[in-house]
Design a protein around this motif. Structure first.
Motif, PDB file in Angstrom:
ATOM      1  N   MET A  18       0.816  -1.212   0.000  1.00 37.40           N
ATOM      2  CA  MET A  18       0.000   0.000   0.000  1.00 37.40           C
ATOM      3  C   MET A  18       0.848   1.260   0.000  1.00 37.40           C
ATOM      4  N   VAL A  19       2.071   1.155   0.431  1.00 36.46           N
ATOM      5  CA  VAL A  19       2.886   2.351   0.575  1.00 36.46           C
ATOM      6  C   VAL A  19       3.758   2.638  -0.627  1.00 36.46           C
ATOM      7  N   LYS A  20       3.691   1.802  -1.644  1.00 36.81           N
ATOM      8  CA  LYS A  20       4.620   1.949  -2.756  1.00 36.81           C
ATOM      9  C   LYS A  20       4.460   3.263  -3.492  1.00 36.81           C
ATOM     10  N   HIS A  21       3.282   3.867  -3.448  1.00 38.28           N
ATOM     11  CA  HIS A  21       3.082   5.042  -4.290  1.00 38.28           C
ATOM     12  C   HIS A  21       3.924   6.231  -3.858  1.00 38.28           C
ATOM     13  N   TRP A  22       4.464   6.242  -2.618  1.00 34.77           N
ATOM     14  CA  TRP A  22       5.325   7.364  -2.268  1.00 34.77           C
ATOM     15  C   TRP A  22       6.791   6.964  -2.183  1.00 34.77           C
ATOM     16  N   ARG A  23       7.068   5.679  -2.263  1.00 39.76           N
ATOM     17  CA  ARG A  23       8.468   5.290  -2.273  1.00 39.76           C
ATOM     18  C   ARG A  23       9.077   5.677  -3.608  1.00 39.76           C
ATOM     19  N   PRO A  24      10.385   5.903  -3.664  1.00 37.11           N
ATOM     20  CA  PRO A  24      11.002   6.222  -4.934  1.00 37.11           C
ATOM     21  C   PRO A  24      10.708   5.138  -5.958  1.00 37.11           C
ATOM     22  N   VAL A  25      10.189   5.539  -7.099  1.00 36.49           N
ATOM     23  CA  VAL A  25       9.796   4.597  -8.130  1.00 36.49           C
ATOM     24  C   VAL A  25      10.748   4.720  -9.302  1.00 36.49           C
ATOM     25  N   VAL A  26      11.478   3.661  -9.595  1.00 31.57           N
ATOM     26  CA  VAL A  26      12.391   3.675 -10.725  1.00 31.57           C
ATOM     27  C   VAL A  26      11.630   3.108 -11.908  1.00 31.57           C
ATOM     28  N   ARG A  38      -1.148  -2.399 -10.736  1.00 33.86           N
ATOM     29  CA  ARG A  38       0.225  -2.463 -10.246  1.00 33.86           C
ATOM     30  C   ARG A  38       0.300  -3.180  -8.910  1.00 33.86           C
ATOM     31  N   SER A  39       1.366  -3.912  -8.703  1.00 38.87           N
ATOM     32  CA  SER A  39       1.630  -4.473  -7.388  1.00 38.87           C
ATOM     33  C   SER A  39       2.118  -3.354  -6.477  1.00 38.87           C
ATOM     34  N   GLY A  40       2.064  -3.602  -5.184  1.00 38.27           N
ATOM     35  CA  GLY A  40       2.545  -2.606  -4.241  1.00 38.27           C
ATOM     36  C   GLY A  40       1.526  -1.552  -3.885  1.00 38.27           C
ATOM     37  N   GLY A  41       0.362  -1.597  -4.536  1.00 42.12           N
ATOM     38  CA  GLY A  41      -0.703  -0.679  -4.162  1.00 42.12           C
ATOM     39  C   GLY A  41      -1.594  -1.340  -3.110  1.00 42.12           C
ATOM     40  N   ASN A  42      -2.847  -0.975  -3.091  1.00 45.11           N
ATOM     41  CA  ASN A  42      -3.773  -1.527  -2.102  1.00 45.11           C
ATOM     42  C   ASN A  42      -4.416  -2.795  -2.658  1.00 45.11           C
ATOM     43  N   LYS A  43      -3.639  -3.865  -2.698  1.00 43.42           N
ATOM     44  CA  LYS A  43      -4.095  -5.121  -3.301  1.00 43.42           C
ATOM     45  C   LYS A  43      -5.346  -5.651  -2.623  1.00 43.42           C
ATOM     46  N   GLN A  44      -5.381  -5.571  -1.305  1.00 46.08           N
ATOM     47  CA  GLN A  44      -6.542  -6.091  -0.578  1.00 46.08           C
ATOM     48  C   GLN A  44      -7.828  -5.409  -1.042  1.00 46.08           C
ATOM     49  N   MET A  45      -7.776  -4.091  -1.219  1.00 48.21           N
ATOM     50  CA  MET A  45      -8.962  -3.366  -1.629  1.00 48.21           C
ATOM     51  C   MET A  45      -9.342  -3.693  -3.068  1.00 48.21           C
ATOM     52  N   VAL A  46      -8.364  -3.733  -3.952  1.00 56.34           N
ATOM     53  CA  VAL A  46      -8.655  -4.020  -5.354  1.00 56.34           C
ATOM     54  C   VAL A  46      -9.235  -5.421  -5.508  1.00 56.34           C
ATOM     55  N   ASP A  47      -8.678  -6.382  -4.787  1.00 56.52           N
ATOM     56  CA  ASP A  47      -9.210  -7.745  -4.840  1.00 56.52           C
ATOM     57  C   ASP A  47     -10.674  -7.781  -4.408  1.00 56.52           C
ATOM     58  N   LEU A  48     -10.999  -7.045  -3.348  1.00 57.54           N
ATOM     59  CA  LEU A  48     -12.384  -7.013  -2.869  1.00 57.54           C
ATOM     60  C   LEU A  48     -13.320  -6.397  -3.900  1.00 57.54           C
ATOM     61  N   LEU A  49     -12.863  -5.334  -4.556  1.00 59.02           N
ATOM     62  CA  LEU A  49     -13.698  -4.669  -5.557  1.00 59.02           C
ATOM     63  C   LEU A  49     -13.969  -5.580  -6.755  1.00 59.02           C
ATOM     64  N   TYR A  57      -1.774  -8.641 -11.739  1.00 55.96           N
ATOM     65  CA  TYR A  57      -0.904  -7.654 -11.101  1.00 55.96           C
ATOM     66  C   TYR A  57       0.430  -7.602 -11.833  1.00 55.96           C
ATOM     67  N   ILE A  58       0.851  -6.380 -12.153  1.00 57.36           N
ATOM     68  CA  ILE A  58       2.119  -6.136 -12.821  1.00 57.36           C
ATOM     69  C   ILE A  58       3.077  -5.521 -11.799  1.00 57.36           C
ATOM     70  N   PRO A  59       4.335  -5.993 -11.716  1.00 57.71           N
ATOM     71  CA  PRO A  59       5.274  -5.356 -10.776  1.00 57.71           C
ATOM     72  C   PRO A  59       5.284  -3.852 -10.953  1.00 57.71           C
ATOM     73  N   MET A  93      -7.676  -0.786 -16.603  1.00 57.71           N
ATOM     74  CA  MET A  93      -6.510  -0.963 -15.745  1.00 57.71           C
ATOM     75  C   MET A  93      -6.506   0.043 -14.599  1.00 57.71           C
ATOM     76  N   GLY A  94      -5.824  -0.349 -13.530  1.00 57.70           N
ATOM     77  CA  GLY A  94      -5.534   0.576 -12.455  1.00 57.70           C
ATOM     78  C   GLY A  94      -4.214   1.253 -12.751  1.00 57.70           C
ATOM     79  N   MET A  95      -4.106   2.529 -12.400  1.00 54.04           N
ATOM     80  CA  MET A  95      -2.883   3.291 -12.678  1.00 54.04           C
ATOM     81  C   MET A  95      -2.552   4.181 -11.501  1.00 54.04           C
TER      82      MET A  95
END
Length: 436
Positions: A1-9, A51-62, A79-81, A102-104
């Motif tokens: 869930m926290v990936k969106h603010w970590r440095p993304v290469v 994308r992986s690293g997002g809120n997978k639990q929520m997306v799966d439920l939806l 899920y894409i890395p 897709m989710g973005m």
């Protein structure tokens, strides 16, 4: 869930994006505008990337909720890395091998919108009443040149978490979080004075994304603007930039942050508040569950991230959009999935029931949030939240070698003139924006 603010290469290659541009083909009968429903527009499996690293639990439920309601057009979710997502989308659009929807990561949406890689949904969704109360940060980046390209998939917002136990020990009112930077500093001083390994505040020292998520709002709440939105736009404007940098420098010099905070690169950011050794910390709604799992007996509250002026506040709205890539053959079904996400029933019985933020601000007053006041408190951040809008977000802000983090580190840990530090960062950001 926290990936969106970590440095993304991520490879945000202009060639890959622009190479697929061209005139859109004539819409098929299925792609023609149809009144939206929350059910199938046609039959057959729908493909969706997220994308992986997002809120997978929520997306799966939806997706599970949609599939239960719509067995004739179930969504097959892949899920894409997260480090590969941007490049894979661009390649898929160029080759015509795209998912139906897709989710973005919302922060990258403007770049794809400008490059005409997403389907313009304006005529299909602009009149929906749900759009009026959809998360403002999401809808800002879902819009390009007055055209709409998506709706919120899920939301993460930043807020001020505070340890009520430490407040009480320090003689502070545990029901009154600070409402200005001055109060925040005063409260931190008192908590740090408790001694031991307790500190009044948490300041991530080596994480660009963590800081835009939690320090950026302090600047916004103080009237500042951070990023250059495009070539020629002036970044880091307003007195709030220097005021917040001075505040952060003062916090470090006063010993109100742990020495180890300086090395925080985002990997353990989400685990800090639950240690019980931090009095106050800017973090996200996800930390409600995490902190309780880490420290079940700790009492804590949530306020808004304040600015210089008392009762001013702001928040970073992150998360994902759901969009339709150019070349999708199932646009009508994708739009119906969006309508489903924004429906009253899903907002309450899927998002809120799972104690995730609703993506409509008018749905926060629900039975599940009423039973969990902390979620209702953090949901208030949606009303003061914003999301940076720039085609060069990674280069200006999120890069571990970028001008944003360099500016913060100099401000936090050196005695160099703040005016000089800001001027250098301005110049670097403007250069990046001019190359975008």
């Amino acid at each position: 869930m926290v990936k969106h603010w970590r440095p993304v290469v991520a490879a945000l290659a202009t060639v890959a994006l622009v190479g697929a541009c061209g005139s859109d083909p004539e819409p098929t009968e299925e792609q023609a505008v149809q009144p939206a429903t929350t059910s199938c527009a046609s039959s057959g499996e729908l493909t969706m990337w997220e994308r992986s690293g997002g809120n997978k639990q929520m997306v799966d439920l939806l997706v599970e909720a949609w599939n239960t309601k719509n067995p004739d057009c179930k969504v097959a979710l892949t899920y894409i890395p997260h480090t590969e997502m941007v490049g894979k989308i661009a390649q898929g659009i160029a080759s015509g091998e795209v998912p139906d929807l897709m989710g973005m990561d919302l922060i990258y949406a403007p770049q794809f919108e400008k490059a005409q890689q997403l389907v313009d949904l304006t005529d299909r969704i602009k009149s929906w009443p749900e759009i009026a109360t959809a998360s403002k940060g999401h809808m800002t980046v879902a819009t390009y040149e007055d055209k709409l390209y998506g709706v919120p998939l899920y939301a993460d917002v930043s807020a001020l978490f505070y340890n009520k136990d430490l407040f009480t020990k320090a003689g502070l009112d545990p029901e009154k979080p600070p409402t200005s930077l001055t109060e925040l500093k005063e409260y931190a001083d008192k908590i740090t004075a408790l001694g031991g390994d307790v500190k009044g505040y948490y300041l991530p020292g080596n994480c660009a994304g963590c800081n835009i998520f939690t320090v950026g709002p302090l600047m916004w709440a103080s009237g500042a603007k951070i990023e250059a939105t495009a070539e020629g736009d002036e970044p880091l404007t307003g007195d709030g930039v220097k005021q917040v940098l001075q505040f952060a420098r003062d916090m470090v010099k006063a010993g109100n942050v742990h020495e180890g905070d300086r090395a925080e690169n985002g990997e353990t950011f989400h685990l800090q508040f639950g240690t019980g050794k931090v009095g106050m910390m800017g973090t996200g709604n996800f930390n409600i569950t995490l902190a309780r799992q880490q420290n079940p007996n700790m009492k804590f509250g949530i306020g808004l991230l304040p600015g210089v002026t008392p009762n001013s506040s702001a928040s970073f709205i992150g998360g994902d959009l759901v969009v339709v890539p150019r070349g999708s053959k199932r646009v009508a079904d994708a739009v119906n999935f969006m309508k489903f996400l924004l429906s009253d029933e899903v907002q309450v019985e899927v998002y809120a029931k799972a104690l995730n933020l609703t993506t409509r601000t008018d749905m926060v007053d629900n039975k599940y949030f009423q039973a969990e006041p902390l979620v209702q408190d953090v949901a208030k951040a949606l009303d003061v939240g914003r999301t940076p809008y720039t085609l060069t977000f990674f280069e200006q802000i999120n890069s571990p070698q970028g001008p944003w983090l360099q500016m913060l580190q100099k401000a936090y840990y050196t005695d160099e003139s703040l005016d000089t530090i800001i001027a250098d960062a301005k110049k670097a950001m403007k250069t990046v924006a001019s190359q975008g």
